[in-house]
Scaffold this motif. Structure first.
Motif, short mmCIF file in Angstrom:
data_model
loop_
_atom_site.label_atom_id
_atom_site.label_comp_id
_atom_site.label_asym_id
_atom_site.label_seq_id
_atom_site.Cartn_x
_atom_site.Cartn_y
_atom_site.Cartn_z
N MET A 1 2.14 3.32 115.94
CA MET A 1 1.93 4.58 116.48
C MET A 1 2.17 4.63 117.89
N LEU A 2 2.79 5.86 118.47
CA LEU A 2 3.33 5.77 119.94
C LEU A 2 2.02 6.28 120.48
N VAL A 3 1.86 6.04 121.72
CA VAL A 3 0.94 6.97 122.76
C VAL A 3 1.62 7.74 123.70
N ALA A 4 1.35 8.99 123.87
CA ALA A 4 2.30 9.68 124.86
C ALA A 4 1.40 10.48 126.02
N VAL A 5 1.86 10.82 127.11
CA VAL A 5 0.98 11.67 128.16
C VAL A 5 1.73 12.94 128.34
N ASP A 6 0.97 13.88 128.40
CA ASP A 6 1.65 15.35 128.69
C ASP A 6 0.92 15.84 129.83
N CYS A 7 1.66 16.71 130.63
CA CYS A 7 0.77 17.15 131.74
C CYS A 7 1.07 18.65 131.98
N ILE A 8 -0.19 19.41 131.96
CA ILE A 8 -0.02 20.85 131.99
C ILE A 8 -0.27 21.13 133.55
N ILE A 9 0.75 21.70 133.99
CA ILE A 9 0.70 21.84 135.77
C ILE A 9 0.62 23.37 135.96
N PHE A 10 -0.45 23.90 136.38
CA PHE A 10 -0.76 25.08 136.86
C PHE A 10 -0.37 25.45 138.18
N PRO B 1 -1.27 14.21 112.52
CA PRO B 1 -0.34 13.42 111.94
C PRO B 1 1.22 14.16 112.05
N GLU B 2 1.56 15.37 111.92
CA GLU B 2 2.87 15.66 111.94
C GLU B 2 3.14 16.68 113.19
N ARG B 3 2.50 16.30 114.28
CA ARG B 3 2.97 16.78 115.53
C ARG B 3 4.15 16.40 116.15
N ASP B 4 4.52 15.27 115.95
CA ASP B 4 6.17 14.77 116.18
C ASP B 4 6.89 14.62 115.05
N PRO B 5 7.64 15.12 114.74
CA PRO B 5 8.73 14.87 113.45
C PRO B 5 9.17 13.65 113.21
N VAL B 6 9.35 12.90 114.37
CA VAL B 6 10.13 11.68 114.28
C VAL B 6 9.08 10.42 114.24
N GLU B 7 7.98 10.28 114.90
CA GLU B 7 7.17 9.42 114.48
C GLU B 7 5.70 9.55 115.04
N ARG B 8 4.49 8.84 114.31
CA ARG B 8 3.25 9.32 114.50
C ARG B 8 3.13 9.34 115.93
N THR B 9 2.66 9.99 116.88
CA THR B 9 2.34 10.03 118.33
C THR B 9 1.11 10.82 118.70
N LEU B 10 0.37 9.85 119.49
CA LEU B 10 -0.92 10.32 119.91
C LEU B 10 -0.68 10.82 121.42
N SER B 11 -0.93 11.98 121.84
CA SER B 11 -0.89 12.44 122.98
C SER B 11 -1.86 12.79 123.91
N ILE B 12 -2.38 12.01 124.98
CA ILE B 12 -3.32 12.48 125.90
C ILE B 12 -2.98 13.45 126.78
N ALA B 13 -3.43 14.58 126.90
CA ALA B 13 -3.06 15.80 128.03
C ALA B 13 -3.91 15.77 129.17
N TYR B 14 -3.23 16.01 130.43
CA TYR B 14 -3.75 16.06 131.51
C TYR B 14 -3.58 17.83 132.00
N PHE B 15 -4.32 18.01 132.98
CA PHE B 15 -3.82 19.42 133.70
C PHE B 15 -4.03 19.10 134.92
N ALA B 16 -3.00 19.84 135.84
CA ALA B 16 -2.83 19.67 137.07
C ALA B 16 -3.00 21.10 137.93
N LEU B 17 -3.58 21.30 139.09
CA LEU B 17 -3.40 22.58 139.73
C LEU B 17 -2.82 22.08 141.03
#
Length: 250
Positions: A1-10, A74-90
């Motif tokens: 399983m992969l671990v990703a980080v996604d940033c939501i920038i407002f 489980p199906e959020r990434d069609p290529v490989e099981r990936t857990l994403s940790i989301a951050y938001f920025a201002l």
């Protein structure tokens, strides 16, 4: 399983609340609009990864950012099981516009007019908006979206954009001033239209804790509460980075 980080920038440009997006450079969904994201590297903390990804994809650094939650369907990434940790920025868009890199073609979109996003990124944005409203009701984090000096009408536009509602002008001004969060400045902004000059306000140097209601307007009750640890609120630009540890869970 992969671990990703996604940033939501407002961002806020003085008129509209916007979201920063990039076009994905990898398959699948190459060329489609995406949040800022990347994979966690060995020996790297989640915070380090979030700051690295933000810097790499946008050129931005030193912005207010905090961890939101994990997304692990489980199906959020069609290529490989990936857990994403989301951050938001201002961020204040004008303050950081010269720092923004064009390498990955980042672009600002109005939060109500954003394009289709890859995977579950729209779900992340929707949850981030709700989280931002919750956080803003407890602490004055929305000042991170403003310059150090701003007018009360600018602050009202910001709150109306975040809560998607309209406030009475005089009531909003009275409620905001009653918090003693702002420092009145001598300088005034003279608009081009035939209106009275607007007083510039600042949060700089104000560390007084907030212990009474902030706003009760248009069916939305917005309160600023004193810190659970009985500490004071740092001033603008000093407040950045320690909010997550001091906020109760929603």
């Amino acid at each position: 399983m992969l671990v990703a980080v996604d940033c939501i920038i407002f961002g806020f440009d003085g008129t509209d609340i916007k979201l920063l997006l990039v076009q994905r450079g990898l398959k699948p969904e190459k060329g489609k609009w995406s949040l800022m994201g990347g994979f966690l590297q060995a020996g790297e903390s989640l915070e380090q990864a979030a700051n690295r990804i933000l810097k790499q994809l946008t050129g931005l650094e030193g912005v207010y950012m905090e961890q939101m939650r994990a997304f692990g369907e489980p199906e959020r990434d069609p290529v490989e099981r990936t857990l994403s940790i989301a951050y938001f920025a201002l961020i204040d868009i004008h303050q950081y516009e010269k720092q923004l890199s064009n390498e990955y073609h980042p672009e600002w979109f109005h939060v109500k007019k954003m394009p289709d996003l890859i995977f579950d990124h729209k779900k992340m944005v929707d949850i981030a908006k709700r989280q931002l409203r919750y956080k803003a009701a407890l602490h004055p984090i929305l000042f991170e979206l403003l310059p150090s000096r701003f007018t009360i009408p600018q602050l009202q536009i910001l709150y109306e954009g975040i809560y998607d509602t309209t406030f009475d002008n005089r009531n909003f001004s009275r409620k905001v001033l009653s918090t003693e969060l702002l420092i009145k400045q001598k300088k005034k902004i003279r608009p081009t239209q035939k209106k009275a000059p607007s007083t510039i306000n600042s949060t700089k140097g104000n560390t007084k804790p907030i212990s009474r209601p902030f706003l009760t307007l248009s069916r939305i009750r917005i309160n600023f509460y004193s810190d659970p640890a009985n500490t004071t609120f740092p001033a603008h630009h000093q407040y950045r980075g320690d909010a997550e540890q001091r906020l109760p869970a929603p």
